[in-house]
Structures are given as structure tokens and as C-alpha cells.
Design a protein around this motif. Structure first.
Motif, PDB file in Angstrom:
ATOM      1  N   LEU A  49       9.267  18.380 -11.958  1.00 61.34           N
ATOM      2  CA  LEU A  49       8.711  19.675 -12.347  1.00 61.34           C
ATOM      3  C   LEU A  49       7.694  20.169 -11.330  1.00 61.34           C
ATOM      4  O   LEU A  49       6.770  19.441 -10.943  1.00 61.34           O
ATOM      5  N   LEU A  50       7.864  21.410 -10.910  1.00 62.67           N
ATOM      6  CA  LEU A  50       6.867  22.072 -10.066  1.00 62.67           C
ATOM      7  C   LEU A  50       5.991  22.899 -10.998  1.00 62.67           C
ATOM      8  O   LEU A  50       6.441  23.881 -11.588  1.00 62.67           O
ATOM      9  N   LEU A  51       4.736  22.484 -11.149  1.00 64.06           N
ATOM     10  CA  LEU A  51       3.832  23.090 -12.122  1.00 64.06           C
ATOM     11  C   LEU A  51       2.891  24.068 -11.433  1.00 64.06           C
ATOM     12  O   LEU A  51       2.027  23.660 -10.651  1.00 64.06           O
ATOM     13  N   HIS A  52       3.072  25.330 -11.731  1.00 63.78           N
ATOM     14  CA  HIS A  52       2.138  26.332 -11.203  1.00 63.78           C
ATOM     15  C   HIS A  52       0.776  26.115 -11.850  1.00 63.78           C
ATOM     16  O   HIS A  52       0.670  25.970 -13.074  1.00 63.78           O
ATOM     17  N   ALA A  53      -0.287  26.069 -11.034  1.00 67.12           N
ATOM     18  CA  ALA A  53      -1.646  25.865 -11.558  1.00 67.12           C
ATOM     19  C   ALA A  53      -2.564  26.944 -11.037  1.00 67.12           C
ATOM     20  O   ALA A  53      -2.548  27.277  -9.845  1.00 67.12           O
ATOM     21  N   CYS A  54      -3.373  27.477 -11.933  1.00 69.52           N
ATOM     22  CA  CYS A  54      -4.315  28.533 -11.550  1.00 69.52           C
ATOM     23  C   CYS A  54      -5.640  27.959 -11.055  1.00 69.52           C
ATOM     24  O   CYS A  54      -6.346  28.598 -10.280  1.00 69.52           O
ATOM     25  N   CYS A  55      -5.987  26.745 -11.525  1.00 64.67           N
ATOM     26  CA  CYS A  55      -7.253  26.123 -11.138  1.00 64.67           C
ATOM     27  C   CYS A  55      -7.277  24.683 -11.653  1.00 64.67           C
ATOM     28  O   CYS A  55      -6.386  24.272 -12.404  1.00 64.67           O
ATOM     29  N   GLY A  56      -8.322  23.946 -11.294  1.00 62.39           N
ATOM     30  CA  GLY A  56      -8.440  22.564 -11.731  1.00 62.39           C
ATOM     31  C   GLY A  56      -8.676  22.396 -13.219  1.00 62.39           C
ATOM     32  O   GLY A  56      -7.937  21.659 -13.899  1.00 62.39           O
ATOM     33  N   PRO A  57      -9.714  23.047 -13.781  1.00 60.36           N
ATOM     34  CA  PRO A  57     -10.010  22.858 -15.206  1.00 60.36           C
ATOM     35  C   PRO A  57      -8.828  23.169 -16.120  1.00 60.36           C
ATOM     36  O   PRO A  57      -8.607  22.469 -17.116  1.00 60.36           O
ATOM     37  N   CYS A  58      -8.054  24.201 -15.784  1.00 58.14           N
ATOM     38  CA  CYS A  58      -6.920  24.569 -16.632  1.00 58.14           C
ATOM     39  C   CYS A  58      -5.735  23.626 -16.459  1.00 58.14           C
ATOM     40  O   CYS A  58      -4.769  23.703 -17.216  1.00 58.14           O
ATOM     41  N   TYR A  96     -10.917  31.782  -3.905  1.00 56.04           N
ATOM     42  CA  TYR A  96      -9.594  31.145  -3.833  1.00 56.04           C
ATOM     43  C   TYR A  96      -9.726  29.728  -3.275  1.00 56.04           C
ATOM     44  O   TYR A  96      -9.185  28.770  -3.825  1.00 56.04           O
ATOM     45  N   ALA A  97     -10.464  29.603  -2.182  1.00 57.34           N
ATOM     46  CA  ALA A  97     -10.633  28.310  -1.530  1.00 57.34           C
ATOM     47  C   ALA A  97     -11.417  27.333  -2.406  1.00 57.34           C
ATOM     48  O   ALA A  97     -11.100  26.134  -2.463  1.00 57.34           O
ATOM     49  N   HIS A  98     -12.442  27.844  -3.091  1.00 55.81           N
ATOM     50  CA  HIS A  98     -13.266  26.984  -3.956  1.00 55.81           C
ATOM     51  C   HIS A  98     -12.416  26.394  -5.083  1.00 55.81           C
ATOM     52  O   HIS A  98     -12.490  25.192  -5.379  1.00 55.81           O
ATOM     53  N   ARG A  99     -11.587  27.217  -5.699  1.00 60.18           N
ATOM     54  CA  ARG A  99     -10.735  26.733  -6.785  1.00 60.18           C
ATOM     55  C   ARG A  99      -9.708  25.725  -6.262  1.00 60.18           C
ATOM     56  O   ARG A  99      -9.396  24.735  -6.941  1.00 60.18           O
ATOM     57  N   LEU A 100      -9.180  25.995  -5.067  1.00 61.21           N
ATOM     58  CA  LEU A 100      -8.188  25.089  -4.492  1.00 61.21           C
ATOM     59  C   LEU A 100      -8.797  23.718  -4.205  1.00 61.21           C
ATOM     60  O   LEU A 100      -8.195  22.678  -4.528  1.00 61.21           O
ATOM     61  N   VAL A 101      -9.976  23.691  -3.625  1.00 56.80           N
ATOM     62  CA  VAL A 101     -10.631  22.421  -3.319  1.00 56.80           C
ATOM     63  C   VAL A 101     -10.913  21.636  -4.590  1.00 56.80           C
ATOM     64  O   VAL A 101     -10.713  20.412  -4.652  1.00 56.80           O
ATOM     65  N   THR A 102     -11.371  22.345  -5.625  1.00 57.07           N
ATOM     66  CA  THR A 102     -11.637  21.685  -6.911  1.00 57.07           C
ATOM     67  C   THR A 102     -10.366  21.056  -7.472  1.00 57.07           C
ATOM     68  O   THR A 102     -10.367  19.916  -7.950  1.00 57.07           O
ATOM     69  N   LEU A 103      -9.275  21.818  -7.406  1.00 60.70           N
ATOM     70  CA  LEU A 103      -7.985  21.319  -7.887  1.00 60.70           C
ATOM     71  C   LEU A 103      -7.517  20.113  -7.069  1.00 60.70           C
ATOM     72  O   LEU A 103      -7.089  19.092  -7.628  1.00 60.70           O
ATOM     73  N   GLU A 104      -7.604  20.224  -5.759  1.00 59.95           N
ATOM     74  CA  GLU A 104      -7.129  19.143  -4.887  1.00 59.95           C
ATOM     75  C   GLU A 104      -7.932  17.863  -5.081  1.00 59.95           C
ATOM     76  O   GLU A 104      -7.361  16.756  -5.091  1.00 59.95           O
ATOM     77  N   MET A 135     -16.552  19.616 -12.797  1.00 63.29           N
ATOM     78  CA  MET A 135     -15.676  20.505 -12.032  1.00 63.29           C
ATOM     79  C   MET A 135     -16.232  21.928 -11.996  1.00 63.29           C
ATOM     80  O   MET A 135     -16.890  22.372 -12.941  1.00 63.29           O
ATOM     81  N   TYR A 136     -15.955  22.626 -10.923  1.00 62.52           N
ATOM     82  CA  TYR A 136     -16.319  24.037 -10.824  1.00 62.52           C
ATOM     83  C   TYR A 136     -15.516  24.822 -11.851  1.00 62.52           C
ATOM     84  O   TYR A 136     -14.293  24.716 -11.911  1.00 62.52           O
ATOM     85  N   ARG A 137     -16.223  25.609 -12.658  1.00 63.54           N
ATOM     86  CA  ARG A 137     -15.579  26.425 -13.681  1.00 63.54           C
ATOM     87  C   ARG A 137     -15.903  27.895 -13.418  1.00 63.54           C
ATOM     88  O   ARG A 137     -17.058  28.288 -13.433  1.00 63.54           O
ATOM     89  N   GLN A 138     -14.885  28.690 -13.175  1.00 66.68           N
ATOM     90  CA  GLN A 138     -15.066  30.099 -12.879  1.00 66.68           C
ATOM     91  C   GLN A 138     -15.285  30.894 -14.160  1.00 66.68           C
ATOM     92  O   GLN A 138     -14.918  30.462 -15.240  1.00 66.68           O
TER      93      GLN A 138
END
Length: 303
Positions: free
Chosen positions: A3-12, A42-50, A221-224
């Protein structure tokens, strides 16, 4: 299922990933979010997710970041809806800002596609008319159309990549948020998957939102505080300002409602203080007289 899971951010991603893994899916996270602005966000959310995904041993693929394409679809729909609001306001009281409300994308989430079905990139996402509190008056149907176009753009990209790279299906973490259009998300997941010839996996993750919030806070985690796009950012700011104004108005109304009681209490306190001051003055005069008499008596005795 692969499964390829689309993710909007880390917390979600926390609860959807846990639940999908428990269901037996082999997950790769796909970060496709050209809606997020500014690029630093965009970059901040990506780093948090990664960072989180690395700790879980989950692969993350970053999609293309193309805000101009987002502006040409969902952004145009959002601006058209806002233009309608502003036009209505200007008819009541002319305002300084003018905005063209005639936008074919307003009623068509797929507007902005060319004849081959690919997105055309136009416009600078920063060169847009700033929003005011009037965003709160946007027709919910128009706002939903904007969000549908946004979902469609990202999920079609996810489905295309999934099909190209041999995944069996796609899913998304978007449905964990109670602030999103859950039914629309389901429709767009299935639509994108069907068009790509793969399986769409959808689950309403909203019941797990509180747990996702708790876990993400515990992990630091960073939460927007907004969905991601420039319009949602200003909508959220306007809504926060509106709530603050409502609280201030309620406090003022409560004070006005009890104004007579407050005034009476203040008057009573003032009278009490005045009476106390008069009493203290009278007692001081008595003590002065008694002291004078004692001194006079001592003097007479000594003579």
C-alpha cells in the motif's frame, strides 16, 4: 497488500499507520502535498514525518512540490468563492479591493486540466489578495469544492505513482482529521484508484483523532494549526480572531448584565471605607483629648 499511503503530516499518520499495519498492509508513505504553503511549512512537516517514519522503519517517498499547479486548481476555486463573498459585501458597501469572481474552476474541481489531463502551472501563490474575516462567510459548498479539488490533485498523483511502481493500492491519512470532508475523501480515494487500475483502501480514522493527538504530543512532534494551504491558514487565523472577539464580547455582555450589581457593590465598599475613615478620625480625636487630659493631670500633681 502493498500500500502506498498518502500522508499529509506526521501527527496524522500515527494511528492510520498503526491500524493499517495491524490489518496486514505493507506500507510505504507518500508525501504529496503541493497545497502546503509556505515552502518552509512544507519542509517542516516533511522532516517531522521522516523523523518519525525512520524510527518506525517505514519508507517515505516525497512527491513533487508544485504549488503553482495547486493554485491553478484548488486555489482558483478558493479565490473564486472569496471573490463572491467580497462582491456581495461591496454591493452593500463599496470596498477598495476588486477581484474577478468569474472563474470556470469554481464549479469544476477538475478545472485547470488541459486536454491531456495534466495540470497546467500558472501564477505565483504569493501574489494573492489577503483574506479578511469575511472568509467565515464563504458558502460551505464552495469551500468543499476547493477541498475536493485539493484532495483530487494529491490522490491522483499518489495513485499514478503507486501504479507506476507496482503497488497494489493507495490510502490516505486525511480522514483522521474531524476538520476534513470525510465522505469527499473516500470518493476521491476510490476515484483516483479506479482511474489508475489499483485498489483504494479507505477507512474513517476520525475516532482515533484524540489518540493521535495524545501520541504526537507525547512524542514532541511538530503540530500545525491549519490544514496546509494559504487559504486554510488565513481561514484558521480569522476563525481564531473571531472566537477571541466572541469571548471578549461575552465577557463585556456579562459585565454589562451585572453592571448594577457591580456598581452597588462598589458604592457599598466606598461608603464602608468612608465610614471607617470617619470612625478612625473620631477615635483619633478622642485619643488626643485623653492624652492631653492625662498630661494636664500629671502637671497639676507635680506642682
Amino acid at each position: 497488500m502493498k500500500l502506498l499511503l498518502h500522508a499529509c503530516c506526521g501527527p496524522c499518520s500515527l494511528e492510520p499507520v498503526r491500524l493499517l499495519q495491524a490489518a496486514g498492509h505493507d506500507i510505504t508513505i507518500y508525501y504529496a502535498n503541493s497545497n502546503i504553503a509556505p515552502q518552509e511549512e512544507y519542509a517542516h512537516r516533511l522532516v517531522t514525518l521522516e523523523d518519525w517514519a525512520k524510527s518506525e522503519g517505514l519508507p517515505v517517498i516525497e512527491g513533487s512540490y508544485d504549488p503553482a499547479t495547486w493554485e491553478n486548481t484548488a486555489g482558483r476555486i478558493g479565490d473564486a468563492a472569496l471573490a463572491d463573498v467580497r462582491t456581495a459585501r461591496e454591493q452593500e458597501q463599496p470596498a477598495a479591493d476588486d477581484h474577478d469572481a468569474s472563474d470556470p474552476a469554481a464549479d469544476n474541481p477538475s478545472a485547470g486540466e488541459n486536454s491531456s489531463g495534466t495540470q497546467q502551472s500558472t501564477g505565483d501563490p504569493r501574489k494573492r489578495t489577503p483574506l479578511r474575516a469575511d472568509v467565515l462567510s464563504v458558502d460551505p459548498a464552495r469551500r468543499e469544492a476547493r477541498c475536493r479539488a485539493c484532495y483530487r490533485l494529491r490522490l491522483e498523483e499518489t495513485a499514478r505513482v503507486a501504479a507506476e511502481q507496482g503497488y497494489d493500492g493507495i490510502g490516505t491519512t486525511l480522514s483522521v482529521s474531524p476538520y476534513q470532508y470525510t465522505q469527499v475523501i473516500e470518493e476521491e480515494v476510490q476515484r483516483a484508484a479506479s482511474r489508475a487500475g489499483i485498489t483504494g483502501i479507505f477507512e474513517d480514522f476520525r475516532p482515533y483523532y484524540d489518540e493521535a493527538t495524545r501520541r504526537s504530543r507525547a512524542l514532541g512532534m511538530y503540530r500545525q494549526n491549519y490544514c496546509g494551504c494559504r487559504i486554510s491558514d488565513e481561514e484558521a487565523a480569522a476563525e481564531r480572531a473571531e472566537r477571541k472577539a466572541q469571548r471578549a464580547a461575552a465577557k463585556q455582555a456579562e459585565r454589562a448584565e451585572h453592571a448594577a450589581e457591580i456598581a452597588a457593590a462598589e458604592a457599598e465598599l466606598k461608603d464602608h471605607r468612608a465610614a471607617r475613615a470617619a470612625y478612625d478620625k473620631k477615635q483619633a480625636r478622642k485619643r488626643a483629648i485623653l492624652k492631653s487630659l492625662r498630661e494636664q493631670a500629671k502637671q497639676e500633681v507635680s506642682e
